[in-house]
Design a protein around this motif. Structure first.
Motif, PDB file in Angstrom:
ATOM      1  N   GLY A 278      65.773  36.357   3.166  1.00  0.00           N
ATOM      2  CA  GLY A 278      64.997  37.404   2.530  1.00  0.00           C
ATOM      3  C   GLY A 278      64.861  38.633   3.416  1.00  0.00           C
ATOM      4  N   LEU A 279      64.685  38.422   4.715  1.00  0.00           N
ATOM      5  CA  LEU A 279      64.586  39.541   5.652  1.00  0.00           C
ATOM      6  C   LEU A 279      65.893  40.323   5.703  1.00  0.00           C
ATOM      7  N   ILE A 280      67.010  39.588   5.737  1.00  0.00           N
ATOM      8  CA  ILE A 280      68.327  40.244   5.758  1.00  0.00           C
ATOM      9  C   ILE A 280      68.528  41.061   4.488  1.00  0.00           C
ATOM     10  N   PHE A 281      68.155  40.486   3.347  1.00  0.00           N
ATOM     11  CA  PHE A 281      68.295  41.194   2.067  1.00  0.00           C
ATOM     12  C   PHE A 281      67.429  42.451   2.058  1.00  0.00           C
ATOM     13  N   TRP A 282      66.227  42.342   2.567  1.00  0.00           N
ATOM     14  CA  TRP A 282      65.306  43.475   2.645  1.00  0.00           C
ATOM     15  C   TRP A 282      65.889  44.572   3.531  1.00  0.00           C
ATOM     16  N   ALA A 283      66.438  44.188   4.650  1.00  0.00           N
ATOM     17  CA  ALA A 283      66.962  45.178   5.592  1.00  0.00           C
ATOM     18  C   ALA A 283      68.283  45.788   5.125  1.00  0.00           C
ATOM     19  N   ALA A 284      69.042  45.047   4.312  1.00  0.00           N
ATOM     20  CA  ALA A 284      70.372  45.517   3.898  1.00  0.00           C
ATOM     21  C   ALA A 284      70.299  46.712   2.950  1.00  0.00           C
ATOM     22  N   ASP A 285      69.203  46.880   2.257  1.00  0.00           N
ATOM     23  CA  ASP A 285      69.052  48.003   1.330  1.00  0.00           C
ATOM     24  C   ASP A 285      69.077  49.321   2.115  1.00  0.00           C
ATOM     25  N   PRO A 286      69.982  50.247   1.775  1.00  0.00           N
ATOM     26  CA  PRO A 286      70.042  51.532   2.484  1.00  0.00           C
ATOM     27  C   PRO A 286      68.722  52.301   2.457  1.00  0.00           C
ATOM     28  N   GLN A 287      67.876  52.035   1.457  1.00  0.00           N
ATOM     29  CA  GLN A 287      66.582  52.707   1.355  1.00  0.00           C
ATOM     30  C   GLN A 287      65.436  51.834   1.861  1.00  0.00           C
ATOM     31  N   SER A 288      65.786  50.772   2.574  1.00  0.00           N
ATOM     32  CA  SER A 288      64.765  49.831   3.030  1.00  0.00           C
ATOM     33  C   SER A 288      63.718  50.511   3.909  1.00  0.00           C
ATOM     34  N   THR A 289      62.477  50.091   3.740  1.00  0.00           N
ATOM     35  CA  THR A 289      61.386  50.611   4.577  1.00  0.00           C
ATOM     36  C   THR A 289      61.474  50.075   6.010  1.00  0.00           C
ATOM     37  N   LEU A 290      62.402  49.137   6.250  1.00  0.00           N
ATOM     38  CA  LEU A 290      62.600  48.625   7.600  1.00  0.00           C
ATOM     39  C   LEU A 290      63.443  49.571   8.452  1.00  0.00           C
ATOM     40  N   ARG A 291      64.062  50.561   7.822  1.00  0.00           N
ATOM     41  CA  ARG A 291      64.939  51.485   8.538  1.00  0.00           C
ATOM     42  C   ARG A 291      64.160  52.695   9.045  1.00  0.00           C
ATOM     43  N   GLY A 292      64.708  53.281  10.105  1.00  0.00           N
ATOM     44  CA  GLY A 292      64.110  54.488  10.639  1.00  0.00           C
ATOM     45  C   GLY A 292      64.419  55.693   9.774  1.00  0.00           C
ATOM     46  N   ALA A 293      63.907  56.839  10.161  1.00  0.00           N
ATOM     47  CA  ALA A 293      64.115  58.062   9.381  1.00  0.00           C
ATOM     48  C   ALA A 293      65.587  58.416   9.279  1.00  0.00           C
ATOM     49  N   ASP A 294      66.396  58.019  10.288  1.00  0.00           N
ATOM     50  CA  ASP A 294      67.827  58.301  10.267  1.00  0.00           C
ATOM     51  C   ASP A 294      68.627  57.210   9.572  1.00  0.00           C
ATOM     52  N   GLY A 295      67.939  56.235   8.981  1.00  0.00           N
ATOM     53  CA  GLY A 295      68.612  55.150   8.282  1.00  0.00           C
ATOM     54  C   GLY A 295      69.037  54.001   9.173  1.00  0.00           C
ATOM     55  N   SER A 296      68.739  54.084  10.461  1.00  0.00           N
ATOM     56  CA  SER A 296      69.165  53.052  11.405  1.00  0.00           C
ATOM     57  C   SER A 296      68.179  51.886  11.431  1.00  0.00           C
ATOM     58  N   LEU A 297      68.731  50.689  11.621  1.00  0.00           N
ATOM     59  CA  LEU A 297      67.893  49.511  11.779  1.00  0.00           C
ATOM     60  C   LEU A 297      67.608  49.207  13.247  1.00  0.00           C
ATOM     61  N   THR A 298      68.399  49.817  14.139  1.00  0.00           N
ATOM     62  CA  THR A 298      68.322  49.446  15.552  1.00  0.00           C
ATOM     63  C   THR A 298      67.697  50.511  16.446  1.00  0.00           C
TER      64      THR A 298
END
Length: 512
Positions: A278-298
């Motif tokens: 579920g976490l991977i699915f949540w993060a995989a969305d390009p518009q995920s709230t887990l991403r930074g302002a630049d769209g990066s997860l890292t």
């Protein structure tokens, strides 16, 4: 007179180190004394003018006198917030709340037993070593579960049980800073590194997983080194010099997992895997709230990276609670809270140490002594003309020596990071590389450090099979592992650096 042998000489040397080390004060008192030393040094050094330039301001370095009336007033009024805002404190306590439930419910024990039970006899050594390495994600679980179980496994298949104990000990403690799975140690060390780096660059931000790629890449090579040393060096020596006692009462702990616990373990593990998916699915969305302002997860600003410690808490507490209820180890919610409380009880000494450590770090930063030492140290290293590789080797050697006297990984890094990180940043080495070198030196020498809290416990494990085992015996047995690890792992880091491979998320080799 007994003949002098290398083992007897080594035992006498290390006994002397142990006696000297026992005279050192507790780390909490050590930080208090260091804070007082910083205070009085700041008074003496504040009257001296220096030609070195503060890299943060571009102006000449000036030492702040911490014993003025205003500084003492500020120290007293900010003492509480200095402690509560100490980054490692929250990191460790939150992670341990979740890990404590998973450990005390029996879930971690069941997981380790399940992995060990399905191991082919020919692969016992590498699997035990690898499980030991990865067990650091559960803090003390490796010491209290993996090490004694490894002895029982080796004994059950007709191999020397102390070889199993030393293999697991080499993995758990010698490979402590290597892991496939991010653990509470990653953000803990990162928080010290970031605080130290900000002495030079106040805007410096370091990713909690800044060494993850390197520590992951280290796991298999370290496992192979341990495998070779066990099978070719340690076990033959044990068979010749440490015969098993005839009255061994070895419990077959591998049969203690009931069918009810096995079912509970499968359901709890499946739940954890579903949560991970579920976490991977949540993060995989390009518009995920887990991403930074630049769209990066890292990136450091990405919410996912700021969730590392809460995720460790969640991914341990949920399967721990499920396993506890389904296995019958938990009867009600009070048992869950009791597990958390017991986990916090074990952190009492750490909290005391963190209080004095936070005050020392704040005093060291406010005095500007760290910046002065860093600039002068960098100038001295530059004058020596050491290569980058030589500097890394020197740092690893320094950590190995310090580790003989200060067993706590966090305490050591809290002591030396305010000096080493800024100093090597002046040589254009990034804090990420400095932290990686620290991890190599720290892990490699853990297994020959008598002052390490679990060292006497491992001696007791060995005495179950051979009563003649003592501290000197264990050190002599573990020394081949330590020497091999410190040499190989340092060479591995230098090779990794030379190839320009990424150390971790957002990490770099060079500062600036």
């Amino acid at each position: 007179m007994k003949p002098t042998t290398p083992s007897s000489i080594l035992s006498r040397i290390l006994d002397t180190i142990e006696r000297v080390g026992n005279k050192l004060p507790d780390p909490a008192i050590l930080f208090l004394l260091l804070m007082l030393i910083v205070w009085f040094c700041s008074l003496a050094l504040s009257f001296v003018s220096y030609g070195e330039i503060d890299p943060r301001t571009g102006e000449a370095i000036a030492i702040n006198n911490l014993l003025t009336s205003q500084q003492l007033t500020d120290w007293l009024t900010s003492m509480v917030t200095t402690f509560t805002s100490f980054a490692p404190l929250g990191v460790v306590l939150v992670a341990m709340l979740g890990v404590g439930v998973a450990e005390r419910s029996g879930y971690i024990n069941a997981a380790l037993k399940a992995m060990l039970k399905v191991t082919p006899a020919s692969l016992i050594t590498p699997v035990v070593a690898l499980i030991g390495i990865t067990s650091s994600v559960a803090t003390d679980a490796g010491y209290v579960v993996v090490i004694p179980l490894a002895g029982a496994i080796y004994y059950a298949v007709g191999r020397h049980p102390i070889a199993g104990i030393t293999t697991a000990f080499a993995g758990v403690s010698g490979g402590f800073c290597a892991n496939f799975i991010p653990s509470g140690l990653d953000p803990l060390l990162q928080s010290f590194t970031q605080s130290a780096a900000q002495l030079v660059d106040p805007a410096m931000q370091i990713n909690p997983l800044n060494n993850w790629f390197f520590t992951t890449a280290s796991c298999i090579p370290i496992m192979l080194i341990i495998w070779f040393i066990t099978d070719k060096v340690v076990e033959p020596r044990l068979n010749a010099n440490s015969p098993l006692d005839t009255d061994i009462d070895a419990d077959n702990q591998l049969q203690h997992t009931s069918s009810k616990e096995t079912r509970a373990f499968r359901i709890a593990s499946l739940t954890m895997l579903i949560g991970l998916a579920g976490l991977i699915f949540w993060a995989a969305d390009p518009q995920s709230t887990l991403r930074g302002a630049d769209g990066s997860l890292t990136s450091f600003s990405a919410p996912l990276m700021q969730m590392i410690v809460p995720l460790i808490f969640i991914f341990f507490i949920i399967p721990g609670v499920i396993f506890g209820y389904l296995s019958g180890n938990y009867q009600n919610s009070n048992d869950v809270v009791k597990s958390m409380s017991q986990s916090m009880e074990t952190m009492g000494h750490y909290i005391v140490m963190a209080f004095f450590c936070s005050l020392f770090i704040a005093a060291f930063a406010n005095s500007n002594i760290g910046v002065l030492m860093a600039v002068k140290g960098a100038n001295a290293l530059q004058a020596l003309g050491l290569s980058g590789g030589g500097t890394v080797v020197g740092m690893v050697a320094l950590v190995v020596v310090i580790n003989l006297f200060v067993g706590s990984s966090s305490a050591k890094w809290a002591l030396i990071s305010p000096v080493l990180v800024p100093m090597l940043m002046q040589l254009n080495m990034s804090p990420d590389l400095v932290q990686a070198a620290y991890r190599v030196g720290d892990s490699s020498s853990n297994i020959i450090t008598p002052l390490m809290p679990y060292f006497p416990l491992v001696v007791a494990y060995c005495q179950k099979y051979y009563k003649g085992t003592g501290i000197g015996t264990l050190i002599a047995t573990m020394l081949p592992y330590s020497i091999a690890l410190v040499i190989f792992w340092t060479v591995f880091l230098l090779g990794y650096w030379a190839l320009g491979l990424p150390l971790g998320l957002g990490a770099s080799y060079h500062y600036g």
